[in-house]
Design a protein around this motif. Structure first.
Motif, PDB file in Angstrom:
ATOM      1  N   LEU A  57       0.887  -1.298  -0.046  1.00 44.31           N
ATOM      2  CA  LEU A  57       0.062  -0.228  -0.009  1.00 44.31           C
ATOM      3  C   LEU A  57       0.817   1.388  -0.207  1.00 44.31           C
ATOM      4  CD1 LEU A  57      -3.053   0.172   0.026  1.00 44.31           C
ATOM      5  CD2 LEU A  57      -2.933   0.643   2.433  1.00 44.31           C
ATOM      6  N   VAL A  58       2.126   1.304   0.625  1.00 47.44           N
ATOM      7  CA  VAL A  58       2.804   2.437   0.871  1.00 47.44           C
ATOM      8  C   VAL A  58       3.982   2.225  -0.395  1.00 47.44           C
ATOM      9  CG1 VAL A  58       2.342   3.205   3.168  1.00 47.44           C
ATOM     10  CG2 VAL A  58       4.122   1.363   2.769  1.00 47.44           C
ATOM     11  N   ASN A  59       3.956   1.374  -1.293  1.00 52.24           N
ATOM     12  CA  ASN A  59       4.867   1.079  -2.379  1.00 52.24           C
ATOM     13  C   ASN A  59       6.121   0.347  -1.964  1.00 52.24           C
ATOM     14  OD1 ASN A  59       2.769   2.302  -4.189  1.00 52.24           O
ATOM     15  ND2 ASN A  59       3.813   4.140  -3.818  1.00 52.24           N
ATOM     16  N   LEU A  60       6.288  -0.192  -1.040  1.00 49.18           N
ATOM     17  CA  LEU A  60       7.452  -0.915  -0.469  1.00 49.18           C
ATOM     18  C   LEU A  60       7.460  -2.363  -0.390  1.00 49.18           C
ATOM     19  CD1 LEU A  60       8.312   1.099   2.972  1.00 49.18           C
ATOM     20  CD2 LEU A  60       9.524   1.072   0.783  1.00 49.18           C
ATOM     21  N   ALA A  61       6.606  -2.918  -1.616  1.00 48.84           N
ATOM     22  CA  ALA A  61       6.654  -4.296  -1.633  1.00 48.84           C
ATOM     23  C   ALA A  61       7.912  -4.816  -1.948  1.00 48.84           C
ATOM     24  CB  ALA A  61       5.518  -4.686  -2.884  1.00 48.84           C
ATOM     25  N   GLY A  62       8.602  -5.992  -1.568  1.00 46.52           N
ATOM     26  CA  GLY A  62       9.651  -6.386  -1.892  1.00 46.52           C
ATOM     27  C   GLY A  62      10.858  -5.947  -0.925  1.00 46.52           C
ATOM     28  N   TYR A  63      10.424  -5.028   0.053  1.00 48.94           N
ATOM     29  CA  TYR A  63      11.499  -4.512   0.895  1.00 48.94           C
ATOM     30  C   TYR A  63      11.227  -5.082   2.541  1.00 48.94           C
ATOM     31  CZ  TYR A  63      12.959  -1.077  -2.236  1.00 48.94           C
ATOM     32  OH  TYR A  63      13.549  -0.337  -3.307  1.00 48.94           O
ATOM     33  N   GLU A  64      10.261  -6.333   2.679  1.00 49.58           N
ATOM     34  CA  GLU A  64      10.028  -6.885   3.719  1.00 49.58           C
ATOM     35  C   GLU A  64      11.203  -7.066   4.604  1.00 49.58           C
ATOM     36  OE1 GLU A  64       8.645  -7.711   0.951  1.00 49.58           O
ATOM     37  OE2 GLU A  64       6.527  -7.749   1.021  1.00 49.58           O
ATOM     38  N   HIS A  65      12.187  -7.790   4.140  1.00 56.71           N
ATOM     39  CA  HIS A  65      13.402  -8.165   4.896  1.00 56.71           C
ATOM     40  C   HIS A  65      14.448  -6.983   5.052  1.00 56.71           C
ATOM     41  CE1 HIS A  65      12.328 -12.189   5.598  1.00 56.71           C
ATOM     42  NE2 HIS A  65      12.195 -12.437   4.407  1.00 56.71           N
ATOM     43  N   HIS A  66      14.237  -5.872   4.423  1.00 57.95           N
ATOM     44  CA  HIS A  66      15.251  -4.853   4.825  1.00 57.95           C
ATOM     45  C   HIS A  66      15.169  -4.282   6.055  1.00 57.95           C
ATOM     46  CE1 HIS A  66      15.505  -5.084   0.442  1.00 57.95           C
ATOM     47  NE2 HIS A  66      16.576  -3.963   0.600  1.00 57.95           N
ATOM     48  N   LEU A  67      16.337  -3.878   6.779  1.00 57.52           N
ATOM     49  CA  LEU A  67      16.290  -3.175   7.989  1.00 57.52           C
ATOM     50  C   LEU A  67      16.437  -1.552   7.740  1.00 57.52           C
ATOM     51  CD1 LEU A  67      19.364  -5.083   9.713  1.00 57.52           C
ATOM     52  CD2 LEU A  67      17.059  -5.256  10.640  1.00 57.52           C
ATOM     53  N   PRO A  68      15.815  -1.048   8.648  1.00 53.44           N
ATOM     54  CA  PRO A  68      15.476   0.520   8.444  1.00 53.44           C
ATOM     55  C   PRO A  68      16.907   1.272   8.074  1.00 53.44           C
ATOM     56  CG  PRO A  68      14.355  -0.045  10.488  1.00 53.44           C
ATOM     57  CD  PRO A  68      15.028  -1.384  10.034  1.00 53.44           C
ATOM     58  N   ALA A  69      17.872   0.763   8.553  1.00 58.16           N
ATOM     59  CA  ALA A  69      19.405   1.387   8.381  1.00 58.16           C
ATOM     60  C   ALA A  69      19.685   1.183   6.703  1.00 58.16           C
ATOM     61  CB  ALA A  69      20.560   0.835   9.202  1.00 58.16           C
ATOM     62  N   GLU A  70      18.960  -0.050   6.164  1.00 58.08           N
ATOM     63  CA  GLU A  70      19.422  -0.049   4.621  1.00 58.08           C
ATOM     64  C   GLU A  70      18.356   0.638   3.731  1.00 58.08           C
ATOM     65  OE1 GLU A  70      20.655  -4.648   5.709  1.00 58.08           O
ATOM     66  OE2 GLU A  70      18.676  -4.386   5.111  1.00 58.08           O
ATOM     67  N   ILE A  71      17.509   1.523   4.304  1.00 60.00           N
ATOM     68  CA  ILE A  71      16.720   2.184   3.330  1.00 60.00           C
ATOM     69  C   ILE A  71      16.699   3.654   3.419  1.00 60.00           C
ATOM     70  CG2 ILE A  71      14.914   0.207   2.999  1.00 60.00           C
ATOM     71  CD1 ILE A  71      13.107   1.700   5.206  1.00 60.00           C
ATOM     72  N   SER A  72      16.167   4.398   2.438  1.00 63.36           N
ATOM     73  CA  SER A  72      16.432   5.801   2.280  1.00 63.36           C
ATOM     74  C   SER A  72      15.359   6.488   3.442  1.00 63.36           C
ATOM     75  CB  SER A  72      15.949   6.227   0.931  1.00 63.36           C
ATOM     76  OG  SER A  72      14.591   6.218   0.740  1.00 63.36           O
ATOM     77  N   GLY A  73      15.569   7.812   3.649  1.00 65.17           N
ATOM     78  CA  GLY A  73      14.656   8.568   4.590  1.00 65.17           C
ATOM     79  C   GLY A  73      13.104   8.414   4.101  1.00 65.17           C
ATOM     80  N   GLY A  74      12.935   8.721   2.634  1.00 64.21           N
ATOM     81  CA  GLY A  74      11.647   8.537   2.367  1.00 64.21           C
ATOM     82  C   GLY A  74      10.750   7.043   2.618  1.00 64.21           C
ATOM     83  N   MET A  75      11.767   6.232   2.152  1.00 64.94           N
ATOM     84  CA  MET A  75      11.188   4.844   2.694  1.00 64.94           C
ATOM     85  C   MET A  75      10.878   4.670   4.047  1.00 64.94           C
ATOM     86  SD  MET A  75      13.907   3.131  -0.150  1.00 64.94           S
ATOM     87  CE  MET A  75      13.261   1.577  -0.376  1.00 64.94           C
TER      88      MET A  75
END
Lengths: 387, 262
Positions: B134-152
């Motif tokens: 719903l927030v366009n983050l499909a596929g990022y389930e296994h990422h840690l917060p440190a591994e994604i951008s501020g907007g994500m």
């Protein structure tokens, strides 16, 4: 979700009707509200039904569904995957327009594909884990050596240009590490002296050698236990604080800010802590020795029929200046280890709050290990030195 | 305003009456009175230090009012039992996203579902995928917060805030620290969620572009007045406000005495 079907919170009622008229097939009709409130019950009923009825073909009639939210969609996904897992087939029929819209919005068919779980991360085998651990250990050792080199260089810079040292910060850390720790160091040393005197007196009294309680307490405290106890307390109080402070500064990019301003983070952050700890640890050790002797004196005078003067005279005759300075020398070495380890762990912090927690724990454990290890080496050195 | 009569018949879900807000003895805001209507995007606007975040903290029950009352769905926040019931109906997106750094995005979103529902883990996993999609983050389930951008991170925080389908969503400076594209995307996401889910949204911000895009109605706070100096449709206020500070704010004019350009 207040979905497109209704913005009013629906009642949590969803009925399941089962029809077994056709052999080999099961007709299940859902009616009512399929939402957050009804989902757990519907799931339980459906799982019970699947466990009871072993049929390959299942028809799900959704004509009676008046309301569905994303929890309801998750329920339907669960139906499909449960039936598939039992080598069966589920077909949904009479899907109302609102339900179909909701299923489309959430890409129902994609959701029914096997996917990730939110509880288990990807596992690695033991050989890979061993490799990761070994590489991590070597990387940590390399980082520690680099940090040691940087610390030595910073110390040389501060020695050659004393004005580089932040005097106010150093005084503040002397207060935090030394003055603030004095009450707990004094109390624990006093109790330690008291316990040592009491326990040794039980044995020594059998030989009429009570007076040697004073020797035992004073010598063991000044040479060994005083510096070690003080060091362990300072590691727990201040070493952990150094790691937490610097670690928090690192994750909030304050360390990077120092670097970009042309300020050496080692001189700015490590040197005041290291020099303050080195200056106050011998003093804390001296207080530790004195309070332990006081504890022993209390037991000697009150329980062993020793006189105050006799106890003090025995203590003075047992100790020589070398013992006291040996303890101070140890305290300086322990201070270097504690402050270096605390700062190193702080600089090694990665991630967020969990990283700071790990660094704090690691600072204390590493400091205590290094204290005991170095003390063992010093004991062996002293043994050979004294012949 | 995005739609003039969109909420003409909507009932108020949040009522603030004679609120005095502050910390300890210090009064930051006083005599606040306003309603937030069901399904609207309500923006709390103002310059730095005017008390926007203070007001938000009071609205979500993190700080008790010094005087006055806040009711959400007719439940007063001053009652501890009410507060728990109310918070269950609310989702909050903090400025940094406030994701738990040791958990993956999926675990972050799953947390409220695991805590508040009796659903089996497989169903929670499905819901997590839906929320992240719903927030366009499909596929990022296994990422840690440190591994994604501020907007994500913001979007993942939004997915977590929406996990339990809250009736009301609070946003603390959603555009802060985002590039214009990410900020615009987040604005579109807010509009999309408001339109499709009908969620009431309260947004604290001072980003004018966002305000013009998303706001149905705004209130503007002022540090000197310690209260509301303007309320209504942002476009209307920009053109017609009699208050010089409001006009200056909307026209992005610097204060002459602060710039030396007098």
């Amino acid at each position: 979700m207040p979905s497109s079907l209704s913005s009013v919170t629906p009642p949590a009622r969803c009925r399941i009707q089962v029809n077994r008229d056709q052999p080999g097939s099961l007709f299940v009709a859902l009616a009512g509200h399929l939402d957050e409130l009804s989902a757990p019950q519907v799931i339980n009923d459906f799982v019970a039904l699947l466990n009871k009825e072993k049929v390959p073909q299942l028809f799900l009639d959704l004509a009676g569904v008046e309301y569905i939210d994303d929890f309801g969609v998750a329920v339907l996904v669960g139906f499909v995957t449960s039936v598939s897992a039992r080598n069966g087939r589920l077909r949904m029929e009479n899907i109302p327009e609102g339900v179909a819209e909701m299923l489309d919005r959430h890409r129902f068919n994609d959701l029914c594909q096997p996917e990730i779980t939110t509880t288990k991360r990807k596992r690695t085998d033991s050989i890979t884990n061993l490799g990761i651990f070994t590489l991590g250990a070597f990387s940590s050792l390399r980082h520690s050596l680099i940090f040691l080199g940087d610390t030595c260089l910073s110390l040389l810079r501060v020695c050659s240009h004393p004005r580089l040292l932040r005097g106010n910060d150093t005084l503040l850390f002397m207060k935090k590490v030394g003055v603030d720790a004095l009450p707990i160091v004094a109390l624990i040393s006093f109790l330690l002296g008291l316990i040592m005197a009491f326990m040794s007196s039980v044995q020594l009294a059998q030989f009429g050698a009570n007076i040697y309680v004073a020797s035992l307490v004073s010598l063991s405290m000044t040479r060994e236990l005083g510096p070690i106890m003080t060091a362990i307390l300072v590691a727990g109080r201040s070493g952990s604080a150094f790691a937490a402070e610097i670690g928090t500064m690192k994750i909030s990019e304050e360390v990077d800010a120092l670097f970009t301003m042309g300020i050496d983070p080692h001189v700015f952050l490590v040197m005041p802590r290291l020099i303050a700890t080195v200056l106050v640890m011998p003093l804390l050790t001296l207080f530790s020795d004195l309070f332990a002797i006081l504890g022993g004196l209390l037991v000697g005078v009150s329980m062993l029929d020793l006189t105050f003067n006799g106890y003090i005279a025995q203590t003075i005759s047992t100790l020589d200046l070398f013992d006291v300075f040996w303890g101070f020398g140890k305290a300086v070495i322990f201070a270097l280890l504690i402050s270096w380890t605390g700062c190193l762990r702080g600089f090694q912090v990665e991630g967020g709050a969990a990283g700071v927690g790990r660094a704090t724990t690691s600072a204390v454990v590493s400091s205590i290990f290094l204290i005991i290890l170095s003390d063992s080496l010093l004991v062996v050195m002293l043994r050979y030195w004294e012949g | 305003m995005r739609s003039d009569s969109k909420h003409a018949t909507a009932k108020p879900v949040i009522k603030v009456r004679d609120l005095v807000a502050g910390y300890g003895e210090e009064v930051i805001l006083k005599d606040l009175n306003f309603d937030v209507l069901e399904g609207e995007i309500f923006v709390i606007l103002g310059g730095s230090g005017c008390g926007k975040s203070t007001l938000l903290k009071h609205l979500i029950g993190l700080c008790p009012p010094m005087a006055g009352s806040i009711t959400i769905n007719d439940l007063a926040l001053t009652d501890e039992q009410n507060l728990q019931r109310v918070l269950r109906q609310c989702g909050i997106l903090f400025q940094s996203g406030a994701l738990f750094g040791s958990m993956t995005l999926a675990e972050n979103v799953a947390l409220p579902l695991q805590e508040y529902t009796d659903l089996p883990q497989t169903h929670i996993d499905t819901l997590v995928r839906m929320k992240l999609a719903l927030v366009n983050l499909a596929g990022y389930e296994h990422h840690l917060p440190a591994e994604i951008s501020g907007g994500m991170k913001k979007r993942a925080g939004l997915a977590r805030a929406m996990a339990l389908n809250p009736q009301i969503l609070f946003f603390d400076e959603p555009s802060a620290g985002l590039d214009p594209i990410s900020s615009a995307e987040l604005d579109q996401l807010i509009l999309h969620l408001n339109k499709t889910l009908g969620t009431t949204m309260i947004i604290v911000t001072h980003e004018l572009d966002s305000i013009y895009t998303v706001a149905d109605r705004i209130i503007m706070l002022d540090k000197r007045a310690k209260g509301i100096i303007a309320a209504g449709d942002p476009a209307h206020l920009r053109e017609n406000s009699q208050n010089s500070y409001v006009r200056q704010f909307f026209n992005r004019e610097p204060s002459p005495h602060k710039t030396g350009l007098e």
